[in-house]
Write a protein that holds these residues in place. Structure first.
Motif, PDB file in Angstrom:
ATOM      1  N   THR A 161       2.742   4.985  -0.505  1.00  0.00           N
ATOM      2  CA  THR A 161       2.441   6.404  -0.341  1.00  0.00           C
ATOM      3  C   THR A 161       3.336   7.187  -1.294  1.00  0.00           C
ATOM      4  N   LYS A 162       2.849   8.358  -1.686  1.00  0.00           N
ATOM      5  CA  LYS A 162       3.562   9.178  -2.674  1.00  0.00           C
ATOM      6  C   LYS A 162       4.392  10.250  -1.983  1.00  0.00           C
ATOM      7  N   ASP A 216       3.739  13.033   1.814  1.00  0.00           N
ATOM      8  CA  ASP A 216       3.513  11.644   2.217  1.00  0.00           C
ATOM      9  C   ASP A 216       2.006  11.396   2.187  1.00  0.00           C
ATOM     10  N   THR A 217       1.494  11.027   1.002  1.00  0.00           N
ATOM     11  CA  THR A 217       0.051  10.859   0.813  1.00  0.00           C
ATOM     12  C   THR A 217      -0.254   9.483   0.250  1.00  0.00           C
ATOM     13  N   ASN A 218      -1.442   8.975   0.542  1.00  0.00           N
ATOM     14  CA  ASN A 218      -1.847   7.682   0.007  1.00  0.00           C
ATOM     15  C   ASN A 218      -1.873   7.719  -1.519  1.00  0.00           C
ATOM     16  N   TYR A 219      -1.568   6.579  -2.122  1.00  0.00           N
ATOM     17  CA  TYR A 219      -1.531   6.513  -3.587  1.00  0.00           C
ATOM     18  C   TYR A 219      -2.166   5.213  -4.053  1.00  0.00           C
ATOM     19  N   THR A 220      -3.063   5.332  -5.022  1.00  0.00           N
ATOM     20  CA  THR A 220      -3.774   4.149  -5.525  1.00  0.00           C
ATOM     21  C   THR A 220      -3.626   3.988  -7.040  1.00  0.00           C
ATOM     22  N   ASN A 237       0.120   8.717   7.542  1.00  0.00           N
ATOM     23  CA  ASN A 237       1.088   7.886   6.845  1.00  0.00           C
ATOM     24  C   ASN A 237       2.437   7.865   7.546  1.00  0.00           C
ATOM     25  N   ARG A 262       2.965   4.854   9.748  1.00  0.00           N
ATOM     26  CA  ARG A 262       2.968   3.515   9.191  1.00  0.00           C
ATOM     27  C   ARG A 262       4.372   2.932   9.212  1.00  0.00           C
ATOM     28  N   LYS A 301       0.869  -1.171   0.000  1.00  0.00           N
ATOM     29  CA  LYS A 301       0.000   0.000   0.000  1.00  0.00           C
ATOM     30  C   LYS A 301       0.913   1.230   0.000  1.00  0.00           C
ATOM     31  N   LEU A 315       7.365   6.565  -5.031  1.00  0.00           N
ATOM     32  CA  LEU A 315       6.458   5.833  -4.155  1.00  0.00           C
ATOM     33  C   LEU A 315       7.244   5.078  -3.093  1.00  0.00           C
ATOM     34  N   ARG A 316       6.760   5.146  -1.864  1.00  0.00           N
ATOM     35  CA  ARG A 316       7.348   4.356  -0.788  1.00  0.00           C
ATOM     36  C   ARG A 316       6.682   2.979  -0.809  1.00  0.00           C
TER      37      ARG A 316
END
Length: 266
Positions: A112-113, A158-162, A216, A219, A110, A203-204
């Motif tokens: 993060t950007k 540091d944001t979620n990325y889909t 994030n 995490r 999952k 991406l992490r």
């Protein structure tokens, strides 16, 4: 350092409520060059390096992968690679590679950007990294990193990325957030969009976790090693700073399972 010593190291830093600072040393690396150097080192030790080859299918029989069908993006040719043991160390592409096994697998990554902005170094400290608080209310910190050619890197979000891992975009809001954060840390910098030389993002490869975290930044950056097939091992998660110890650990796991002589070096 006291307040005066801190400002000597970080000219232009926000003096409001400043009591002092901490000065410490860490590593600096060009990650793109490091990746190429690792490939070159492997080649010198006898490895066949197939860069720009994409794994299209993993051919398995009796719980073991027999061959990998790979496609050369330069010559547009397809070949099959045979191996006794396969290691999937592909970061944010881990789940994509596992999907080549043609079986349902639980998503393990999952990401993060992290967006970075490159600006001229004239308005910011040139001799050391400065760490500043995020202006978004999150309990996280960002940094100015003096770079080559009189440039400084500001990072990172540091944001979620889909989305797809092959095309990670940078939004205007990402850039504005970084500029606002560093203008708060360095009020006299007055950084604007006109100061932006370039932007880049990555991406992490964070592991998917159970439950919800408050952000994030909380995490885990730990990594895991697990077997998908009898001879197909995966390693995912972790950080750049620990890639050598991660690699050795993975080879130790393989050596133990197949009773191989442990001759891995750094």
């Amino acid at each position: 350092l006291n307040a005066a010593e801190t400002l000597e190291k970080l000219p232009g830093f926000n003096q409001k409520n400043l009591v002092g600072g901490i000065y410490y040393w860490d590593a600096w690396t060009n990650d793109a060059r490091l990746t190429v150097d690792v490939l070159c080192s492997c080649n010198k030790k006898g490895a066949v390096v197939l860069n720009y080859f994409e794994v299209q299918k993993l051919n398995a029989e009796n719980d073991s992968v027999q061959t990998a069908t790979v496609f050369d993006k330069i010559s547009n040719t397809e070949i099959k690679v045979k191996a006794k043991i396969f290691v999937n160390a592909t970061g944010v592409w881990t789940d994509d590679v596992l999907s080549r096994l043609d079986e349902a697998t639980v998503k393990r990554i999952k990401p993060t950007k992290g967006v970075h902005v490159v600006v001229p170094s004239a308005k910011l400290p040139k001799t050391c990294v400065a760490i500043v608080s995020s202006v978004s209310g999150e309990k996280r910190f960002l940094y100015t990193l003096p770079w080559e050619h009189d440039l400084t890197i500001l990072g990172a979000t540091d944001t979620n990325y889909t989305g797809t891992a092959d095309n990670v975009n940078v939004s205007v809001d990402d850039v504005k957030y970084l500029l606002e954060t560093f203008n708060a840390g360095f009020p006299n910098a007055h950084l604007t969009m006109k100061d932006v030389v370039s932007v880049f993002s990555g991406l992490r490869p964070l592991l998917k976790e159970d439950g919800n975290k408050t952000g994030n930044y909380s995490r885990s950056r730990e990594y895991e090693i697990w077997w998908t097939k009898n001879n197909f091992v995966n390693i995912a998660g972790g950080k750049l700073t620990s890639f050598l110890s991660m690699g050795k650990h993975c080879l130790d796991v393989v050596a133990q399972k197949f009773s191989l002589s442990a001759s891995a070096t750094t």
